[in-house]
Design a protein around this motif. Structure first.
Motif, PDB file in Angstrom:
ATOM      1  N   GLN A 370      29.131  50.451  64.490  1.00 33.97           N
ATOM      2  CA  GLN A 370      30.661  51.076  63.925  1.00 33.97           C
ATOM      3  C   GLN A 370      31.070  49.590  62.959  1.00 33.97           C
ATOM      4  O   GLN A 370      31.271  48.816  63.281  1.00 33.97           O
ATOM      5  CB  GLN A 370      31.707  51.288  64.871  1.00 33.97           C
ATOM      6  CG  GLN A 370      33.035  51.788  64.201  1.00 33.97           C
ATOM      7  CD  GLN A 370      34.040  51.849  65.223  1.00 33.97           C
ATOM      8  OE1 GLN A 370      34.079  51.192  66.219  1.00 33.97           O
ATOM      9  NE2 GLN A 370      35.433  52.603  64.813  1.00 33.97           N
ATOM     10  N   MET A 371      31.045  50.177  61.855  1.00 30.69           N
ATOM     11  CA  MET A 371      31.145  49.164  60.564  1.00 30.69           C
ATOM     12  C   MET A 371      32.779  49.120  60.297  1.00 30.69           C
ATOM     13  O   MET A 371      33.477  50.073  59.997  1.00 30.69           O
ATOM     14  CB  MET A 371      30.434  49.155  59.471  1.00 30.69           C
ATOM     15  CG  MET A 371      29.164  49.127  59.746  1.00 30.69           C
ATOM     16  SD  MET A 371      28.418  47.576  60.404  1.00 30.69           S
ATOM     17  CE  MET A 371      28.637  46.540  59.278  1.00 30.69           C
ATOM     18  N   ILE A 372      33.573  48.109  60.547  1.00 34.91           N
ATOM     19  CA  ILE A 372      34.829  47.812  60.111  1.00 34.91           C
ATOM     20  C   ILE A 372      35.094  46.703  59.321  1.00 34.91           C
ATOM     21  O   ILE A 372      34.682  45.637  59.749  1.00 34.91           O
ATOM     22  CB  ILE A 372      35.934  47.761  61.358  1.00 34.91           C
ATOM     23  CG1 ILE A 372      35.869  49.152  62.028  1.00 34.91           C
ATOM     24  CG2 ILE A 372      37.170  47.483  61.000  1.00 34.91           C
ATOM     25  CD1 ILE A 372      36.776  49.104  63.426  1.00 34.91           C
ATOM     26  N   ASN A 373      35.421  46.745  57.991  1.00 34.27           N
ATOM     27  CA  ASN A 373      35.442  45.462  57.031  1.00 34.27           C
ATOM     28  C   ASN A 373      34.170  44.711  57.037  1.00 34.27           C
ATOM     29  O   ASN A 373      34.222  43.438  57.023  1.00 34.27           O
ATOM     30  CB  ASN A 373      36.779  44.555  57.476  1.00 34.27           C
ATOM     31  CG  ASN A 373      38.106  45.242  57.374  1.00 34.27           C
ATOM     32  OD1 ASN A 373      38.126  46.089  56.412  1.00 34.27           O
ATOM     33  ND2 ASN A 373      38.905  45.068  58.295  1.00 34.27           N
ATOM     34  N   GLY A 374      33.123  45.554  57.127  1.00 33.04           N
ATOM     35  CA  GLY A 374      31.857  44.836  57.036  1.00 33.04           C
ATOM     36  C   GLY A 374      31.243  44.258  58.477  1.00 33.04           C
ATOM     37  O   GLY A 374      29.970  43.824  58.581  1.00 33.04           O
ATOM     38  N   GLN A 375      32.142  44.282  59.588  1.00 30.73           N
ATOM     39  CA  GLN A 375      31.427  43.897  60.724  1.00 30.73           C
ATOM     40  C   GLN A 375      31.121  45.240  61.801  1.00 30.73           C
ATOM     41  O   GLN A 375      31.946  45.822  61.903  1.00 30.73           O
ATOM     42  CB  GLN A 375      32.447  43.088  61.185  1.00 30.73           C
ATOM     43  CG  GLN A 375      32.472  42.591  62.727  1.00 30.73           C
ATOM     44  CD  GLN A 375      31.069  41.670  62.962  1.00 30.73           C
ATOM     45  OE1 GLN A 375      30.906  40.715  62.212  1.00 30.73           O
ATOM     46  NE2 GLN A 375      30.176  41.874  63.812  1.00 30.73           N
ATOM     47  N   ASN A 376      30.080  44.754  62.157  1.00 29.22           N
ATOM     48  CA  ASN A 376      29.479  45.905  63.340  1.00 29.22           C
ATOM     49  C   ASN A 376      30.270  45.603  64.619  1.00 29.22           C
ATOM     50  O   ASN A 376      30.070  44.542  65.336  1.00 29.22           O
ATOM     51  CB  ASN A 376      27.919  45.676  63.372  1.00 29.22           C
ATOM     52  CG  ASN A 376      27.505  46.718  64.606  1.00 29.22           C
ATOM     53  OD1 ASN A 376      28.315  47.700  65.080  1.00 29.22           O
ATOM     54  ND2 ASN A 376      26.425  46.364  65.095  1.00 29.22           N
ATOM     55  N   MET A 377      31.185  46.609  65.111  1.00 29.69           N
ATOM     56  CA  MET A 377      32.055  46.369  66.271  1.00 29.69           C
ATOM     57  C   MET A 377      31.255  46.666  67.379  1.00 29.69           C
ATOM     58  O   MET A 377      32.059  46.164  68.398  1.00 29.69           O
ATOM     59  CB  MET A 377      33.131  47.326  66.029  1.00 29.69           C
ATOM     60  CG  MET A 377      34.073  47.073  64.767  1.00 29.69           C
ATOM     61  SD  MET A 377      34.661  45.296  64.437  1.00 29.69           S
ATOM     62  CE  MET A 377      35.873  45.144  65.912  1.00 29.69           C
ATOM     63  N   GLY A 378      30.003  47.234  67.246  1.00 32.66           N
ATOM     64  CA  GLY A 378      29.235  47.359  68.496  1.00 32.66           C
ATOM     65  C   GLY A 378      28.339  46.295  68.791  1.00 32.66           C
ATOM     66  O   GLY A 378      28.042  46.317  70.004  1.00 32.66           O
ATOM     67  N   ALA A 379      28.523  45.321  68.235  1.00 36.78           N
ATOM     68  CA  ALA A 379      27.563  44.066  68.329  1.00 36.78           C
ATOM     69  C   ALA A 379      28.345  43.218  69.619  1.00 36.78           C
ATOM     70  O   ALA A 379      29.284  42.846  69.665  1.00 36.78           O
ATOM     71  CB  ALA A 379      27.339  43.446  67.125  1.00 36.78           C
ATOM     72  N   LYS A 380      27.321  42.880  70.450  1.00 35.75           N
ATOM     73  CA  LYS A 380      27.582  42.025  71.596  1.00 35.75           C
ATOM     74  C   LYS A 380      26.522  40.752  71.928  1.00 35.75           C
ATOM     75  O   LYS A 380      25.636  41.013  71.560  1.00 35.75           O
ATOM     76  CB  LYS A 380      27.936  42.739  73.001  1.00 35.75           C
ATOM     77  CG  LYS A 380      28.659  43.956  72.829  1.00 35.75           C
ATOM     78  CD  LYS A 380      30.050  43.750  72.728  1.00 35.75           C
ATOM     79  CE  LYS A 380      31.108  45.178  72.362  1.00 35.75           C
ATOM     80  NZ  LYS A 380      32.187  44.851  72.407  1.00 35.75           N
ATOM     81  N   ALA A 381      27.211  39.869  72.497  1.00 39.50           N
ATOM     82  CA  ALA A 381      26.440  38.612  72.946  1.00 39.50           C
ATOM     83  C   ALA A 381      26.167  38.926  74.289  1.00 39.50           C
ATOM     84  O   ALA A 381      26.499  39.903  74.951  1.00 39.50           O
ATOM     85  CB  ALA A 381      27.092  37.376  72.670  1.00 39.50           C
ATOM     86  N   VAL A 382      25.116  38.119  74.680  1.00 37.31           N
ATOM     87  CA  VAL A 382      24.822  38.221  76.387  1.00 37.31           C
ATOM     88  C   VAL A 382      24.888  36.712  76.840  1.00 37.31           C
ATOM     89  O   VAL A 382      24.772  35.766  76.121  1.00 37.31           O
ATOM     90  CB  VAL A 382      23.543  38.601  76.608  1.00 37.31           C
ATOM     91  CG1 VAL A 382      23.074  40.220  76.237  1.00 37.31           C
ATOM     92  CG2 VAL A 382      22.133  37.901  76.243  1.00 37.31           C
ATOM     93  N   ASN A 383      24.998  36.564  78.161  1.00 32.27           N
ATOM     94  CA  ASN A 383      24.542  35.129  78.942  1.00 32.27           C
ATOM     95  C   ASN A 383      23.345  35.335  79.261  1.00 32.27           C
ATOM     96  O   ASN A 383      22.933  36.194  79.844  1.00 32.27           O
ATOM     97  CB  ASN A 383      25.698  34.914  80.068  1.00 32.27           C
ATOM     98  CG  ASN A 383      27.044  34.396  79.485  1.00 32.27           C
ATOM     99  OD1 ASN A 383      27.958  34.989  79.455  1.00 32.27           O
ATOM    100  ND2 ASN A 383      26.867  33.083  79.040  1.00 32.27           N
TER     101      ASN A 383
END
Length: 410
Positions: A370-383
């Motif tokens: 989901q792109m909001i202002n150019g940022q994919n809001m679904g993107a996540k990091a991991v440990n």
């Protein structure tokens, strides 16, 4: 980028099996009208393939070239009649002004889009320059949230920024403390001097006290740094429970090795966007220094067959499958998907397609795109954590391949 196939004397059976149409001959025996090959889609790739971060820049380039080869092998851009992606290569040398200059040259040469530029500072410069011509620009790795907070309609990032990564890291530290009878109460942050390291350190210093962890010192170092002895001796004297590095690959490796040489003890080395902690090369070459180090970083979905197949393909090419490789691969994939849906290389149309992207990225530990202002809001990091010479995912639980070991000193 084209391939030429050399065909040698076909026998009669092979000729018949090939089929007249494949040789461009119609049923009447006259040559069929040859269709014009659709124009290539020119994609600029700008990375620091020389300079102090050349390892990471080269990894980015290799990931991009892998994606281009895979897309072309799968038929190219089908909505454009099978048009192939063509790489136009640029070297920023690790310098933002040179990265911007590469954009200028590429735009003048007629590139259709740009993927750049590994570091946050370079990505800021390249995307700003690309905005002058509205050229679609996808940031592969750069984590500064300033990149997508300037209202540039041409700039997109499908990976997470350091705002969400830092929050995820701090939340998981709180979770680790709840799992042990010996929680971490103090920390020192060691970061490189650029926008990436400084921004990450500022966010962590602000958020950690809310989890009951006092930041007793924040130390900045230059790029490059060839001796961490003084910094490590400061850490040894102050005895923090947590050591939190945020730096690029070469400096991270030297820092971690110096910690081990000086026999510094801590409850955890907990990297945030560590340049080596989630890197197979570091683990292979310096396994004792790497063991038990935790990192909050970009990573692939270890339960995805697609991700594992791409990892195997990269390793077959002699590459270490680092985040630079797969994030830049993903950026090229996202650009090709946008052109496919736009059915055009028109810059405004491609930017609109990118802004409305719903690309399936389940090969990453992401939610829906989901792109909001150019940022994919679904993107996540991991440990991740290095355990017995392997990089394991320890958080979030749905992607975990191992349980965390904390404290690391017993």
């Amino acid at each position: 980028m084209t391939e030429k196939t050399k065909v040698r004397g076909l026998g009669r059976r092979e000729f018949l099996a090939t089929g007249a149409a494949a040789l461009g001959v119609g049923l009447t025996g006259f040559p069929a009208v040859l269709r014009a090959q659709p124009a290539a889609v020119k994609l600029g790739l700008i990375h620091p393939v020389t300079g102090f971060v050349a390892f990471s820049g080269t990894q980015c380039r290799e990931g991009a070239l892998m994606a281009i080869a895979d897309i072309n092998a799968a038929g190219g851009i089908k909505s454009l009649g099978g048009a192939k992606l063509e790489a136009v290569l640029g070297d920023s040398q690790g310098k933002p002004d040179l990265g911007a200059a590469e954009v200028t040259k590429m735009v003048e040469a007629g590139v259709d889009g740009i993927v750049a530029g590994y570091s946050s500072a370079i990505s800021l410069a390249t995307s700003q320059e690309a905005a002058k011509s509205n050229t679609p620009h996808i940031v592969d790795v750069g984590v500064s949230d300033q990149i997508v907070q300037r209202g540039l309609a041409n700039t997109f990032r499908f990976a997470p920024g350091y705002g969400s990564i830092a929050k995820f890291a701090v939340d998981n530290l709180g979770g680790l403390n709840q799992l042990t009878d010996s929680p971490a109460k103090t920390a020192m942050i060691i970061h490189e001097e650029s926008l990436f390291g400084t921004g990450t350190a500022e966010l962590l210093a602000k958020e950690l006290p809310g989890k009951g962890i006092e930041v007793i010192d924040v130390i900045k170092h230059a790029n490059p740094t060839r001796d961490f002895t003084n910094i490590v001796l400061q850490i040894k004297s102050k005895k923090p429970d947590l050591i939190i590095p945020a730096n690029y690959y070469n400096e991270y490796v030297l820092f971690a090795r110096t910690l081990r040489q000086q026999r510094v003890e801590a409850k955890g080395i907990y990297s945030v966007l560590g340049g080596a902690a989630s890197n197979y090369q570091f683990v292979k070459e310096f396994p004792e220094a790497a063991e038990f180090i935790m990192d909050c970083n970009h990573w692939f979905n270890p339960k995805s067959e697609v991700a594992l197949a791409r990892k195997a393909a990269a390793e077959a090419k002699g590459l270490f499958y680092t985040y630079e490789v797969f994030l830049t691969y993903n950026a090229v994939l996202a650009y090709a998907d946008a052109v496919e849906r736009a059915g055009s290389t028109d810059k405004a149309a491609v930017n609109e397609a990118l802004a409305n992207s719903t690309l399936d990225m389940s090969f990453m530990p992401y939610g829906p795109t989901q792109m909001i202002n150019g940022q994919n809001m679904g993107a996540k990091a991991v440990n991740t954590q290095v355990l017995k010479g392997e990089i394991e995912v320890i958080f979030p639980q749905e992607f975990a391949s191992a349980m965390p070991v904390f404290p690391m000193n017993g």
